[in-house]
Design an enzyme around this catalytic site. Structure first.
Site, PDB file in Angstrom:
ATOM      1  N   ASP A   1      56.080  76.140  39.255  1.00  0.00           N
ATOM      2  CA  ASP A   1      57.182  75.235  38.890  1.00  0.00           C
ATOM      3  C   ASP A   1      58.017  75.850  37.761  1.00  0.00           C
ATOM      4  O   ASP A   1      59.256  75.874  37.829  1.00  0.00           O
ATOM      5  CB  ASP A   1      56.579  73.892  38.452  1.00  0.00           C
ATOM      6  CG  ASP A   1      57.621  72.946  37.892  1.00  0.00           C
ATOM      7  OD1 ASP A   1      58.388  72.376  38.684  1.00  0.00           O
ATOM      8  OD2 ASP A   1      57.675  72.790  36.652  1.00  0.00           O
TER       9      ASP A   1
ATOM     10  N   LYS B   1      62.119  77.342  37.569  1.00  0.00           N
ATOM     11  CA  LYS B   1      63.097  77.014  36.525  1.00  0.00           C
ATOM     12  C   LYS B   1      63.587  78.277  35.814  1.00  0.00           C
ATOM     13  O   LYS B   1      64.766  78.385  35.486  1.00  0.00           O
ATOM     14  CB  LYS B   1      62.461  76.038  35.537  1.00  0.00           C
ATOM     15  CG  LYS B   1      62.129  74.694  36.192  1.00  0.00           C
ATOM     16  CD  LYS B   1      61.221  73.859  35.299  1.00  0.00           C
ATOM     17  CE  LYS B   1      60.840  72.543  35.945  1.00  0.00           C
ATOM     18  NZ  LYS B   1      59.768  71.851  35.224  1.00  0.00           N
TER      19      LYS B   1
END
Ligand SMILES: NC(=O)c1ccc[n+]([C@@H]2O[C@H](COP(=O)([O-])OP(=O)(O)OC[C@H]3O[C@@H](n4cnc5c(N)ncnc54)[C@H](OP(=O)(O)O)[C@@H]3O)[C@@H](O)[C@H]2O)c1
Length: 428
Positions: free
Chosen positions: A202, A206
């Protein structure tokens, strides 16, 4: 009053229901700020009958989520998730139909952001994703607009609230990873399948988006080296503390003459650094610009309220007619920069070994380091565990990462080591 901005909402989970609640609560103020009302007209999710804590009976229900692209609306908001599947089908169809698209979906943008940015430009509509990085923290806007005049050399931060929650709790309570993860799951801070969070995926999504915005490069998720926090022991955190550091999962991107450098790994962060003081599920991003200096963006990285706040901020921009290219410059202007070789990077490292308690082990580790050209600043040995193993941690002087990798390669398969060593970079 001026014509409302008409919205279709795909996904009515945590964030989708949050967007409805936010518009119900702050709608009048938002209409004044945006110059016109923002109105949800159609919604879709999997289960029409599910109680979502908000009244959805006033909106048109659409069974096929991807059909929202053809609803009579100005903007489709995608809050379903997933890098492909219905989210991507909906994104392509919406932009293809000449409508603006707002999403919180970092996985989809990391994989398909460039394609979608091109589609938005071709249709002269908005593709906006403030909520995709650091939830409620306006870091996309900060980089796209506030810092747009700067050359940015480095952007980094704490990008995953679940990992930061776990590491902070391990630090505060001296508990080990598995134990704290189970509690985080029970409290709803971690998914039942937590691997995307705790293995760094995750945060890597980003990082790839931040790098593109900061450096004007094409998103390059495949080049982000990522590892998570599974192997961090309470003992590592205690050792780091005794040396003046805290352990944080840091996502980092740098652009230089040798290419683009992107990584997500647990790091030792000096207690004097602001990121050492970011605890719990909070996110924080640092960007270093050549004129503005160091910027720090910090706040809630997840949750219905903060994430909805970011989604609706994007809608307000669209209602005002204020939007530019998705990645802060036209897609064709984004450079395709290759990955930099991590081996060339200079830095200090913390390396922890779990070793058998016998004569000669320290000498073996020290010899491997010496032969690979790693200069040791300090070496600590702590306690004998019930299984007879001992922890040995070293901190290196600054040197090329290649040397540490070579030292670990020399020690691979050694009878003295129990399990894999843990290598953490020290944030400079
Ligand atoms: N939660 C956060 O704090 C947060 C923060 C930043 C970004 N995000 C991003 O925001 C997005 C949504 O996250 P969330 O936490 O709100 O997720 P969520 O609570 O799991 O909600 C997902 C929604 O999508 C619907 N959905 C799932 N699969 C579908 C399908 N195949 N077809 C149609 N609808 C489908 C679900 O329908 P049902 O309700 O009917 O099952 C649900 O309403 C994700 O991209 C996530 O990464 C979330």
């Amino acid at each position: 009053m001026t014509k409302p901005l008409r919205i279709a909402l795909a996904g009515l989970g945590t964030v989708g229901a949050g967007v409805i609640r936010l518009l119900d609560t702050n709608g009048a103020l938002i209409a004044r700020r945006a110059g016109r009302p923002i109105e949800i007209v159609a919604v879709s999710a999997r289960d029409r009958s599910k109680d979502r804590g908000v009244d959805i009976g006033r909106f048109a229900w659409v069974d096929d989520t991807t059909a929202l692209a053809h609803a009579d609306v100005d903007v489709v908001v995608e809050l379903v998730g997933g890098s492909d599947g219905p989210a991507l089908t909906l994104a392509r169809a919406t932009l293809g139909a000449g409508k603006s698209f707002v999403t919180a979906n970092k996985a989809m943008l990391a994989h398909h952001g460039l394609e979608l940015a091109r589609a938005a430009e071709a249709a002269n509509v908005a593709l906006k994703f403030e909520a995709a990085v650091a939830g409620g923290v306006p870091v996309i806007k900060g980089l796209r607009e506030g810092a747009a005049a700067n050359e940015i050399e480095r952007v980094y931060g704490i990008l995953n609230g679940t990992c930061n929650f776990i590491l902070s709790k391990m630090e505060a309570e001296g508990r080990d990873f598995a134990d704290v993860l189970a509690e985080a799951q029970a409290l709803g801070f971690a998914e039942s399948d937590p691997s995307f969070d705790i293995d760094g995926v995750d945060a890597a999504h980003k990082v790839s988006l931040l790098a593109s915005l900061a450096f004007g490069t094409q998103p390059a998720f495949a080049d982000v080296a990522a590892s998570g926090i599974r192997d961090v022991l309470a003992a590592d955190i205690a050792e780091a503390a005794s040396l003046g550091y805290r352990v944080r999962l840091i996502g980092l991107a740098e652009s230089g003459p040798n290419g683009l450098f992107q990584r997500v790994h647990p790091h030792l962060v000096p207690v004097s650094h602001p990121l050492a003081h970011v605890t719990g599920a909070t996110n924080a991003v640092v960007a270093e610009g050549n004129f503005v200096g160091r910027l720090l963006f910090q706040g809630a990285g997840a949750g219905d309220g903060p994430t909805a706040s970011a989604v609706v901020a994007d809608l307000i921009d669209i209602a005002r007619g204020e939007f530019g290219p998705a990645f802060a410059m036209p897609a064709d202007a984004l450079l395709a920069q290759g990955p930099a070789d991590a081996g060339d990077r200079l830095g200090r490292a913390y390396v922890r070994f779990t070793v058998a308690d016998r004569v000669g082990v320290l000498a073996e580790i020290a010899a491997a380091m010496r032969d690979a050209g790693v200069s040791i600043e300090s070496l600590m040995q702590r306690g004998v565990h019930a299984d007879g193993s001992v922890l040995v941690a070293i901190v290196t002087h600054e040197g090329p990462e290649r040397s540490v990798a070579q030292a670990l390669e020399r020690l691979r398969g050694s009878q003295s080591l129990v399990g894999q060593p843990l290598w953490m970079h020290i944030l400079a």
